[in-house]
Scaffold this motif. Structure first.
Motif, PDB file in Angstrom:
ATOM      1  N   SER A   1       7.856  10.152  -2.142  1.00 40.44           N
ATOM      2  CA  SER A   1       9.156   9.536  -2.426  1.00 40.44           C
ATOM      3  C   SER A   1       9.577   8.575  -1.324  1.00 40.44           C
ATOM      4  O   SER A   1      10.258   7.585  -1.571  1.00 40.44           O
ATOM      5  CB  SER A   1      10.232  10.619  -2.593  1.00 40.44           C
ATOM      6  N   GLY A   2       9.200   8.883  -0.085  1.00 40.80           N
ATOM      7  CA  GLY A   2       9.542   8.013   1.036  1.00 40.80           C
ATOM      8  C   GLY A   2       8.646   6.790   1.081  1.00 40.80           C
ATOM      9  O   GLY A   2       7.690   6.660   0.320  1.00 40.80           O
ATOM     10  N   ILE A   3       8.963   5.874   1.984  1.00 44.42           N
ATOM     11  CA  ILE A   3       8.149   4.668   2.153  1.00 44.42           C
ATOM     12  C   ILE A   3       6.819   5.048   2.793  1.00 44.42           C
ATOM     13  O   ILE A   3       6.779   5.644   3.874  1.00 44.42           O
ATOM     14  CB  ILE A   3       8.881   3.648   3.039  1.00 44.42           C
ATOM     15  N   SER A   4       5.724   4.707   2.129  1.00 47.94           N
ATOM     16  CA  SER A   4       4.397   5.036   2.631  1.00 47.94           C
ATOM     17  C   SER A   4       3.586   3.760   2.819  1.00 47.94           C
ATOM     18  O   SER A   4       3.623   2.865   1.978  1.00 47.94           O
ATOM     19  CB  SER A   4       3.649   5.958   1.666  1.00 47.94           C
ATOM     20  N   GLU A   5       2.859   3.705   3.917  1.00 42.25           N
ATOM     21  CA  GLU A   5       1.952   2.578   4.138  1.00 42.25           C
ATOM     22  C   GLU A   5       0.583   3.114   4.496  1.00 42.25           C
ATOM     23  O   GLU A   5       0.456   4.189   5.098  1.00 42.25           O
ATOM     24  CB  GLU A   5       2.472   1.651   5.234  1.00 42.25           C
ATOM     25  N   ALA A   6      -0.443   2.365   4.119  1.00 40.18           N
ATOM     26  CA  ALA A   6      -1.817   2.797   4.350  1.00 40.18           C
ATOM     27  C   ALA A   6      -2.473   1.935   5.418  1.00 40.18           C
ATOM     28  O   ALA A   6      -2.199   0.740   5.535  1.00 40.18           O
ATOM     29  CB  ALA A   6      -2.620   2.718   3.059  1.00 40.18           C
ATOM     30  N   LEU A   7      -3.343   2.566   6.190  1.00 40.15           N
ATOM     31  CA  LEU A   7      -4.207   1.856   7.133  1.00 40.15           C
ATOM     32  C   LEU A   7      -5.628   2.317   6.868  1.00 40.15           C
ATOM     33  O   LEU A   7      -5.984   3.455   7.189  1.00 40.15           O
ATOM     34  CB  LEU A   7      -3.803   2.154   8.582  1.00 40.15           C
ATOM     35  N   ILE A   8      -6.434   1.450   6.257  1.00 43.80           N
ATOM     36  CA  ILE A   8      -7.832   1.730   5.997  1.00 43.80           C
ATOM     37  C   ILE A   8      -8.649   0.942   7.020  1.00 43.80           C
ATOM     38  O   ILE A   8      -8.570  -0.282   7.067  1.00 43.80           O
ATOM     39  CB  ILE A   8      -8.245   1.326   4.567  1.00 43.80           C
TER      40      ILE A   8
END
Length: 256
Positions: A220-227
């Protein structure tokens, strides 16, 4: 420093009474074979980059904490560890808590953020699992072979001593048991309200990018990915500078 949680002793990396309460505290949650010492200098690098308190601990059965009080895990074992984490946060009166979890520690961070949203201000995960994949099981089988045929067992003994055999068996026997194939914690993800940074190596030998996609899409919160390209299951060791810089930037956006 040691503290008592329920009936067993947990080893902490530091003395939290010396922490600056005006600063955020990042709690580091180790992986399925990890310990305080296996984080090496990574927590200190994070602390220096954003001027925060850092704390890691050996879960029961690991490192210098008390041995396991059970001989077999069930499918709720990571939820139970999230509950222990909540007790630890309360016991130490920690505020402005951010979780940094690797592998099993990442899954614990996700569950804890869902169950205890008022305690957790943000989470960073590395190689966290929310369901079982064939890549996960293949990676564990390869690790099991390495444990039997290489110096891996002796390396782990430096950190877990006479608990090493149980540490390894608890991990492999749990995940490779036929019933564990149905393990899934995606139901916790919608309850995660705090911001999250989800890190994974592109060549992670224990899971695919589908793990990251599920977390990003369902929280539900703001999520960011680092691949991170050309990196496996331990980005904080394999690409420490990238992880430190991205983690510091993420934490600064929390404005704690």
């Amino acid at each position: 420093m040691d503290i008592l949680i329920d009936t067993y002793r947990i080893r902490l990396s530091d003395h939290p009474e010396s922490f600056d309460s005006s600063k955020a505290t990042i709690v580091f949650l180790h992986d399925s074979l990890g310990s305080i010492e296996l984080w090496r200098d990574f927590p200190q690098k994070i602390s220096e980059s954003i001027n925060c308190n850092v704390l890691s601990y050996d879960r029961q059965g690991y490192g210098k904490s008390d041995p396991f009080s059970i001989s077999k895990r069930d499918q709720e074992y990571l939820k139970k560890e999230a509950q222990v984490l909540a007790k630890l946060i309360d016991h130490l009166k920690l505020e402005k808590v951010i979780l940094f979890g690797h592998s099993d520690g990442g899954s614990i961070a996700l569950i804890a953020a869902s169950l205890y949203p008022k305690k957790i201000k943000g989470i960073i995960t590395e190689g966290a699992h929310v369901f079982v994949e064939k890549e996960t099981l293949e990676g564990i089988r390869n690790a099991k072979m390495a444990y039997e045929t290489t110096s891996l067992k002796n390396k782990l003994k430096k950190y877990h001593g006479n608990k090493t055999e149980n540490v390894f068996k608890m991990w492999t026997e749990t995940w490779l048991s036929p019933s564990f194939i149905h393990w899934n914690i995606e139901n916790y993800l919608p309850g995660i309200q705090c911001p999250s940074l989800i890190i994974q190596g592109e060549n992670d030998e224990y899971g695919t990018i589908n793990q990251v996609s599920s977390i990003i899409q369902k929280t539900s919160g703001i999520s960011e990915a680092l691949i991170i390209p050309d990196v496996g299951h331990s980005p904080h060791r394999e690409a420490a500078n990238i992880v430190v810089e991205t983690t510091a930037s993420f934490i600064n956006t929390l404005k704690i």
